[in-house]
Structures are given as structure tokens and as C-alpha cells.
Design a protein around this motif. Structure first.
Motif, short mmCIF file in Angstrom:
data_model
loop_
_atom_site.label_atom_id
_atom_site.label_comp_id
_atom_site.label_asym_id
_atom_site.label_seq_id
_atom_site.Cartn_x
_atom_site.Cartn_y
_atom_site.Cartn_z
N LYS A 140 55.99 113.61 40.56
CA LYS A 140 55.45 112.63 41.05
C LYS A 140 57.29 111.75 41.31
O LYS A 140 57.56 110.97 41.96
N GLN A 141 57.85 112.31 40.37
CA GLN A 141 59.61 111.83 40.24
C GLN A 141 60.37 112.39 41.63
O GLN A 141 60.37 113.39 41.85
N SER A 142 61.76 111.38 41.90
CA SER A 142 62.22 111.87 43.33
C SER A 142 62.93 113.84 42.82
O SER A 142 63.40 114.15 42.36
N ASP A 143 63.58 113.93 44.18
CA ASP A 143 64.40 115.33 44.44
C ASP A 143 65.35 115.07 42.63
O ASP A 143 65.51 116.07 42.02
N LYS A 144 65.82 113.59 43.00
CA LYS A 144 67.41 113.62 42.47
C LYS A 144 66.66 113.38 41.32
O LYS A 144 67.49 114.06 40.07
N PHE A 145 65.65 113.09 40.83
CA PHE A 145 65.56 113.12 39.12
C PHE A 145 64.82 114.59 38.66
O PHE A 145 65.37 115.16 37.72
N PHE A 146 64.85 115.34 39.24
CA PHE A 146 64.84 117.12 38.86
C PHE A 146 65.70 117.84 38.93
O PHE A 146 65.63 119.23 38.25
N SER A 147 66.90 117.02 39.87
CA SER A 147 67.97 117.72 39.80
C SER A 147 68.36 118.02 38.47
O SER A 147 69.18 118.59 38.50
N TYR A 148 67.47 116.98 38.14
CA TYR A 148 68.60 116.86 36.24
C TYR A 148 68.60 117.61 34.71
O TYR A 148 69.21 117.81 33.99
N TYR A 149 67.25 118.16 35.65
CA TYR A 149 66.37 119.36 34.79
C TYR A 149 65.95 120.54 35.14
O TYR A 149 65.57 121.67 34.40
N PHE A 150 66.69 121.20 36.35
CA PHE A 150 66.58 122.30 36.92
C PHE A 150 65.32 123.18 36.58
O PHE A 150 65.10 124.08 35.69
N PRO A 151 63.95 122.69 36.94
CA PRO A 151 62.74 123.33 36.87
C PRO A 151 62.81 124.81 37.27
O PRO A 151 63.95 125.28 37.62
N TRP A 152 62.59 125.51 37.14
CA TRP A 152 62.45 126.99 37.20
C TRP A 152 60.71 128.10 36.90
O TRP A 152 60.24 127.12 35.93
#
Length: 287
Positions: A64-76
Motif C-alpha cells: 500500500k505504500q507509495s512508489d517513492k517509498f518502495f524505490s528506497y527498497y528495490f523490490p525484486w
């Protein structure tokens, strides 16, 4: 009782933050970093099927977090809770209990989701009770400035709003406490965050311990290898030392929540102290 490893999705964290004062030249031997100094991290949860109970330990970050939030954590990778539950014939609506080792976003974010029109939040497991403990809940809902970025109110407060929030009691000075009627014991530890709970599960003649952030990866076994995220690193040291000694002595099987490359490990005594012995997949040990 049956247990199932549940993959909630992989991400990356800064290797320096993950290993604190330990030099990069040492920690990269076990946890190689990419060009951004990021290392692979898992969000590996555990599902317990016990009679008519389906108990999920931790839930990962959620989505549910923002794209900006997830950009810090590099999902893979393409793992997620729904796909992992489906693999074993379950749906999130089947979950009766969600047990949270602690309330940092990468452990409890998946408990809560947007509602249908994205005007508010609702439980992601609509039929589940949520389990924490009172001391940690108070710590998380009145966060210190150091941890404020990890305790996100949108992950936490909606659980209380459901009316299905329950607290585990710490049994005085005993090393392990009963997790009410959930069928396992918990070890309370305070170095990483106040009153983190480490589940100890007796399964098929073995002791399986869900490590959460007491031991994030196999690379963190040497005592000085303490995360920069820990709020009380000098308390983590004796907590970790005592646990590692017991785990090596009693041949515990350690279920690694955050180690992307080691699902279950065992420990051994060496001249340098307790060290990594063997690594296993869940199926190699329990199927």
C-alpha cells in the motif's frame, strides 16, 4: 500441526546499515553488495496450520505504500503472500491469527491494505486476530525519533480499529513465555527494538526458531555483527550471545526471515565462537 514457509516478497537494504560498524570488506564475504551498496533481503514468513487455526507469523511490507517509498527498497522477484498461500491451497481470508514479531514496516506492513476506493485502510486478513504485546505496542505507537520512520501509523493503528488486537503476556523473568493459545513459546528481546518476540516452535521432533531481527542473516552470526538499525546494540550483544549458545547446544533449526539465500540454518561451536554449520531448505528438513 503443519508448517509452511510463506514468501512475502524480496527487497534490498543498505549493507552498511545492516552490518553497523563492521567493515564492508568483511561483511561482503557473506552478503555481497550491488553497485549501490545494497544487499539482498527476504521477507520470509511462516504459516502454522494447527487444527482449525491458521497462524501467520509476520507479513512483510505489503503493497500500500507509495512508489517513492518502495524505490528506497528495490523490490525484486515475483514472490508475494497471495501466491505463496495459494501454493499450499490457502487464501488470506483463511488466516485466523496474525502474529507480529514486532511492528517495523517490513514485518507488519502486509497486515493492512487500502480499502476498495482507496479512501482508508482495512485489514488484509479480514477474519484474523492480530497479536503483539502491550509494551511493544506502546513503544511503536509513541515512537522515538530514531525509529519513527519504521513505525508507520497506517500499518499499526488500523489493527486496533478492528477490535481484534490481542496482546501476549511476558511471563515475568522466565526466558520463554507462552504465546497464549497459539501453540508456541516466545523469547522477548530488546536490543533491536523494545520487546521483539522470537517464536520457538516444536515441530516433528525439532525446535524451529523464527529469527526475525535477532539474527537477520547467517552473515550476522559473529557477535559484533550487529545492525545499525538496532536501538540498543550493547543489549543485542548479550541477547544474541545467549541465544546462539543455546541454539548451538540444543541443535535448534533457525528459520531465517531476512536471509534471501539461507532458509534454515544450524549452528556449531568453534574456536572462534558459535558459527554457521549447515544450511537447508524447509523441505529438506521437514518433508
Amino acid at each position: 500441526m503443519k508448517l509452511y514457509p510463506i514468501e512475502a516478497g524480496n527487497f534490498k537494504l543498505d549493507g552498511g546499515a545492516m552490518f553497523g560498524v563492521v567493515p564492508k570488506s568483511l561483511w561482503t564475504r557473506t552478503n555481497p553488495a550491488d553497485s549501490n551498496n545494497m544487499i539482498d533481503i527476504a521477507a520470509r514468513c511462516l504459516l502454522i496450520e494447527d487444527g482449525d487455526r491458521l497462524i501467520l507469523i509476520d507479513t512483510g511490507m505489503g503493497d500500500k505504500q507509495s512508489d517513492k517509498f518502495f524505490s528506497y527498497y528495490f523490490p525484486w522477484g515475483d514472490d508475494n503472500i497471495d501466491k505463496s498461500l495459494k501454493k499450499y491451497g490457502f487464501h488470506r481470508d483463511d488466516i485466523t491469527d496474525v502474529f507480529m514479531t514486532h511492528l517495523h514496516f517490513d514485518h507488519c506492513g502486509g497486515c493492512i491494505k487500502w480499502n476498495k476506493d482507496r479512501t482508508g485502510y482495512e485489514p488484509a486478513f479480514k477474519n484474523a486476530r492480530f497479536w503483539s504485546n502491550k509494551d511493544h505496542w506502546d513503544w511503536a505507537t509513541n515512537p522515538n525519533d530514531r525509529e519513527k520512520a519504521s513505525f508507520l501509523k497506517e500499518n499499526i493503528l488500523p489493527m486496533e480499529d478492528t477490535g481484534r488486537l490481542h496482546f501476549i503476556d511476558k511471563n515475568g523473568s522466565k526466558s520463554l513465555s507462552k504465546a497464549d493459545d497459539l501453540g508456541f513459546d516466545v523469547l522477548f528481546v530488546d536490543g533491536h527494538t523494545d520487546k521483539q518476540m522470537i517464536p520457538h516452535i516444536n515441530y516433528k521432533g525439532k525446535k524451529l526458531v523464527f529469527m526475525a531481527d535477532l539474527l537477520p542473516t547467517a552473515g550476522h552470526i559473529p557477535l559484533p555483527y550487529v545492525m545499525g538499525y538496532d536501538t540498543r546494540p550493547l543489549l543485542t550483544l548479550p541477547e544474541k550471545k545467549a541465544f546462539l549458545e543455546t541454539a548451538a547446544n540444543e541443535n535448534f533449526y533457525l528459520f531465517m526471515e531476512h536471509d534471501a539465500h539461507n532458509e534454515i540454518i544450524t549452528l556449531k561451536h568453534t574456536e572462534k565462537g558459535v558459527r554457521h554449520d549447515q544450511s537447508f531448505t524447509f523441505n529438506e528438513i521437514f518433508n
